[in-house]
Design a protein around this motif. Structure first.
Motif, mmCIF file in Angstrom:
data_model
loop_
_atom_site.group_PDB
_atom_site.id
_atom_site.type_symbol
_atom_site.label_atom_id
_atom_site.label_comp_id
_atom_site.label_asym_id
_atom_site.label_seq_id
_atom_site.Cartn_x
_atom_site.Cartn_y
_atom_site.Cartn_z
ATOM 1 N N LEU A 68 -1.391 18.358 21.661
ATOM 2 C CA LEU A 68 -1.478 18.931 21.311
ATOM 3 C C LEU A 68 -2.917 20.114 21.207
ATOM 4 O O LEU A 68 -2.912 21.528 21.551
ATOM 5 C CB LEU A 68 -1.954 19.547 19.648
ATOM 6 C CG LEU A 68 -1.410 20.756 18.665
ATOM 7 C CD1 LEU A 68 -0.593 21.312 19.134
ATOM 8 C CD2 LEU A 68 -1.886 20.811 16.557
ATOM 9 N N ALA A 69 -4.064 19.616 22.169
ATOM 10 C CA ALA A 69 -5.082 20.314 22.309
ATOM 11 C C ALA A 69 -4.680 20.920 24.318
ATOM 12 O O ALA A 69 -5.189 21.693 23.988
ATOM 13 C CB ALA A 69 -6.239 19.170 22.259
ATOM 14 N N GLU A 70 -4.050 19.710 24.883
ATOM 15 C CA GLU A 70 -3.223 20.127 25.898
ATOM 16 C C GLU A 70 -2.794 20.927 26.207
ATOM 17 O O GLU A 70 -3.448 21.948 27.031
ATOM 18 C CB GLU A 70 -3.037 18.976 26.173
ATOM 19 C CG GLU A 70 -4.319 17.704 26.439
ATOM 20 C CD GLU A 70 -3.905 16.705 25.547
ATOM 21 O OE1 GLU A 70 -5.470 15.571 26.034
ATOM 22 O OE2 GLU A 70 -3.695 17.165 24.169
ATOM 23 N N LYS A 127 -11.327 16.868 19.915
ATOM 24 C CA LYS A 127 -10.235 17.692 21.026
ATOM 25 C C LYS A 127 -9.514 18.546 20.567
ATOM 26 O O LYS A 127 -9.147 19.418 21.029
ATOM 27 C CB LYS A 127 -9.425 16.487 21.665
ATOM 28 C CG LYS A 127 -10.224 16.153 22.553
ATOM 29 C CD LYS A 127 -9.220 15.309 24.182
ATOM 30 C CE LYS A 127 -7.844 14.954 23.322
ATOM 31 N NZ LYS A 127 -6.710 14.494 25.091
ATOM 32 N N LEU A 128 -9.399 18.487 19.159
ATOM 33 C CA LEU A 128 -7.907 19.188 18.833
ATOM 34 C C LEU A 128 -8.801 20.866 18.121
ATOM 35 O O LEU A 128 -8.913 21.535 18.052
ATOM 36 C CB LEU A 128 -6.696 19.247 17.730
ATOM 37 C CG LEU A 128 -6.489 20.075 16.614
ATOM 38 C CD1 LEU A 128 -4.915 21.132 17.310
ATOM 39 C CD2 LEU A 128 -5.329 19.488 15.753
ATOM 40 N N ILE A 129 -10.037 19.836 17.724
ATOM 41 C CA ILE A 129 -11.109 21.665 16.770
ATOM 42 C C ILE A 129 -11.902 21.905 18.451
ATOM 43 O O ILE A 129 -11.800 23.298 18.158
ATOM 44 C CB ILE A 129 -12.210 20.650 16.027
ATOM 45 C CG1 ILE A 129 -11.606 19.739 15.130
ATOM 46 C CG2 ILE A 129 -13.502 21.427 15.732
ATOM 47 C CD1 ILE A 129 -11.165 20.509 13.327
ATOM 48 N N ALA A 130 -11.825 21.488 19.162
ATOM 49 C CA ALA A 130 -12.427 21.862 20.368
ATOM 50 C C ALA A 130 -11.433 23.269 20.745
ATOM 51 O O ALA A 130 -11.848 24.202 21.279
ATOM 52 C CB ALA A 130 -13.575 21.110 21.876
ATOM 53 N N LEU A 141 -1.845 27.739 12.497
ATOM 54 C CA LEU A 141 -2.674 26.440 12.274
ATOM 55 C C LEU A 141 -1.385 26.471 11.348
ATOM 56 O O LEU A 141 -2.523 26.613 9.533
ATOM 57 C CB LEU A 141 -3.955 25.136 12.339
ATOM 58 C CG LEU A 141 -4.606 25.931 13.496
ATOM 59 C CD1 LEU A 141 -5.773 25.794 13.478
ATOM 60 C CD2 LEU A 141 -4.109 25.834 14.880
ATOM 61 N N VAL A 142 -0.123 25.338 10.587
ATOM 62 C CA VAL A 142 0.449 25.140 9.717
ATOM 63 C C VAL A 142 0.007 23.678 9.395
ATOM 64 O O VAL A 142 0.035 22.732 10.180
ATOM 65 C CB VAL A 142 1.895 25.463 9.179
ATOM 66 C CG1 VAL A 142 2.890 25.212 7.716
ATOM 67 C CG2 VAL A 142 2.000 27.114 9.779
ATOM 68 N N LEU A 167 -8.997 16.190 8.181
ATOM 69 C CA LEU A 167 -8.326 17.325 8.732
ATOM 70 C C LEU A 167 -7.879 19.429 8.240
ATOM 71 O O LEU A 167 -8.863 19.729 9.202
ATOM 72 C CB LEU A 167 -7.269 16.795 9.425
ATOM 73 C CG LEU A 167 -6.806 17.613 10.645
ATOM 74 C CD1 LEU A 167 -7.522 17.954 11.967
ATOM 75 C CD2 LEU A 167 -5.197 17.772 11.113
ATOM 76 N N ASN A 168 -7.737 18.511 7.244
ATOM 77 C CA ASN A 168 -7.631 20.338 6.751
ATOM 78 C C ASN A 168 -9.116 20.679 6.317
ATOM 79 O O ASN A 168 -9.189 21.692 7.053
ATOM 80 C CB ASN A 168 -7.069 20.105 5.622
ATOM 81 C CG ASN A 168 -5.349 20.091 6.251
ATOM 82 O OD1 ASN A 168 -4.845 19.696 7.203
ATOM 83 N ND2 ASN A 168 -4.140 19.577 4.700
ATOM 84 N N ARG A 169 -10.249 19.778 5.894
ATOM 85 C CA ARG A 169 -10.811 20.988 5.523
ATOM 86 C C ARG A 169 -11.758 20.951 6.803
ATOM 87 O O ARG A 169 -12.525 22.528 6.738
ATOM 88 C CB ARG A 169 -11.971 19.318 4.992
ATOM 89 C CG ARG A 169 -12.541 20.307 4.325
ATOM 90 C CD ARG A 169 -13.727 18.776 3.350
ATOM 91 N NE ARG A 169 -13.592 17.488 4.106
ATOM 92 C CZ ARG A 169 -13.682 16.683 3.811
ATOM 93 N NH1 ARG A 169 -13.443 16.644 2.265
ATOM 94 N NH2 ARG A 169 -14.462 15.078 3.899
ATOM 95 N N ARG A 170 -11.961 19.782 8.129
ATOM 96 C CA ARG A 170 -12.085 20.640 9.130
ATOM 97 C C ARG A 170 -11.801 21.668 9.761
ATOM 98 O O ARG A 170 -12.328 23.108 10.213
ATOM 99 C CB ARG A 170 -12.562 19.265 9.759
ATOM 100 C CG ARG A 170 -14.159 18.106 9.662
ATOM 101 C CD ARG A 170 -13.326 17.201 11.072
ATOM 102 N NE ARG A 170 -13.809 17.802 11.853
ATOM 103 C CZ ARG A 170 -13.991 17.149 13.535
ATOM 104 N NH1 ARG A 170 -13.565 15.925 13.970
ATOM 105 N NH2 ARG A 170 -14.544 17.369 14.361
ATOM 106 N N LEU A 171 -10.354 21.570 10.077
ATOM 107 C CA LEU A 171 -10.033 22.448 10.706
ATOM 108 C C LEU A 171 -10.490 24.141 9.817
ATOM 109 O O LEU A 171 -10.084 25.154 11.010
ATOM 110 C CB LEU A 171 -8.222 22.619 10.926
ATOM 111 C CG LEU A 171 -7.793 22.059 12.142
ATOM 112 C CD1 LEU A 171 -6.959 21.513 12.039
ATOM 113 C CD2 LEU A 171 -8.519 22.726 13.091
ATOM 114 N N ALA A 172 -9.955 24.435 8.778
ATOM 115 C CA ALA A 172 -10.323 25.314 7.468
ATOM 116 C C ALA A 172 -11.425 25.976 7.746
ATOM 117 O O ALA A 172 -12.057 27.091 8.190
ATOM 118 C CB ALA A 172 -9.878 25.337 6.283
ATOM 119 N N GLY A 173 -12.288 24.681 8.053
ATOM 120 C CA GLY A 173 -14.015 25.310 8.781
ATOM 121 C C GLY A 173 -14.766 26.023 9.546
ATOM 122 O O GLY A 173 -15.123 27.038 10.218
#
Length: 199
Positions: A68-70, A127-130, A141-142, A167-173
């Motif tokens: 996904l990151a790629e 990698k995804l967060i970046a 992002l669902v 994951l949800n907590r990090r991405l929401a931030g």
């Protein structure tokens, strides 16, 4: 601009994400993370694709269960600075997480394997967060909210629940907007978030 959308199963989160994508752009890129291992899942995937095609909105579908990151990085390279960028919708992050957990599950209690796999999963999350941080177009992002149910009875299920919550907590931030969809009603989490005052 990254937008985080969560909710329970059949809450309406994907429908909300698709409707929001139509508001953001006149075309979209749909990144599907599911894998079709049986006939029921193949039929479900076919119906979802058919519904998108019938919507009249110009969707381009990319099926990617792991990298996904790629994919996000490639879309950013293709479109950066361009006018009228498509809305990119990822559906869904918990399936992506499941794919990685199943791929990395050693099936043993070997401490070294578990540590190595834990490091690999965290590297993929980083990698995804970046990639989300670097993406400059509209990005939806669902994900599923899985922490409100019972504690799973088996170790991999408990690990999935814990990793999905993290994951949800990090991405929401890292997202400009965050929505919780309940019974088809989207709630704006960031607008109503309580903030502790810092001294």
């Amino acid at each position: 601009m990254a937008i985080f959308i969560t909710g329970g199963a059949r809450s309406g989160k994907s429908g909300f994400a698709e409707a929001y994508a139509r508001k953001l752009s006149d075309r979209g890129v749909y990144i599907a993370t599911s894998q079709s291992f049986d006939d029921e899942m193949k039929e479900r995937t076919r119906l979802h694709r058919q519904q998108r095609e019938r919507s009249g909105y110009a969707w381009r579908t990319i099926e990617e269960p792991l990298a996904l990151a790629e994919v996000l990085a490639e879309l950013e390279r293709e479109q950066a600075g361009g006018a009228g960028r498509p809305a990119v919708l990822v559906d869904c992050l918990t399936l992506w997480l499941t794919n990685w957990l199943l791929r990395l599950d050693p099936g043993t209690d070997g401490e070294q394997e578990t540590k190595t796999n834990e490091d690999r999963l965290q590297a993929e999350l980083d990698k995804l967060i970046a990639a989300v941080d670097a993406y400059t177009g509209p990005l939806l992002l669902v994900t599923n909210e899985v922490g409100s149910g019972i504690v799973p009875a088996y170790p991999l299920g408990r690990r999935f629940r814990d990793e999905a919550g993290r994951l949800n907590r990090r991405l929401a931030g890292h997202c400009a907007e965050a929505y919780l969809v309940v019974a088809g009603i989207p709630l704006d989490l960031k607008r109503h978030a309580f903030r502790l005052e810092e001294d």
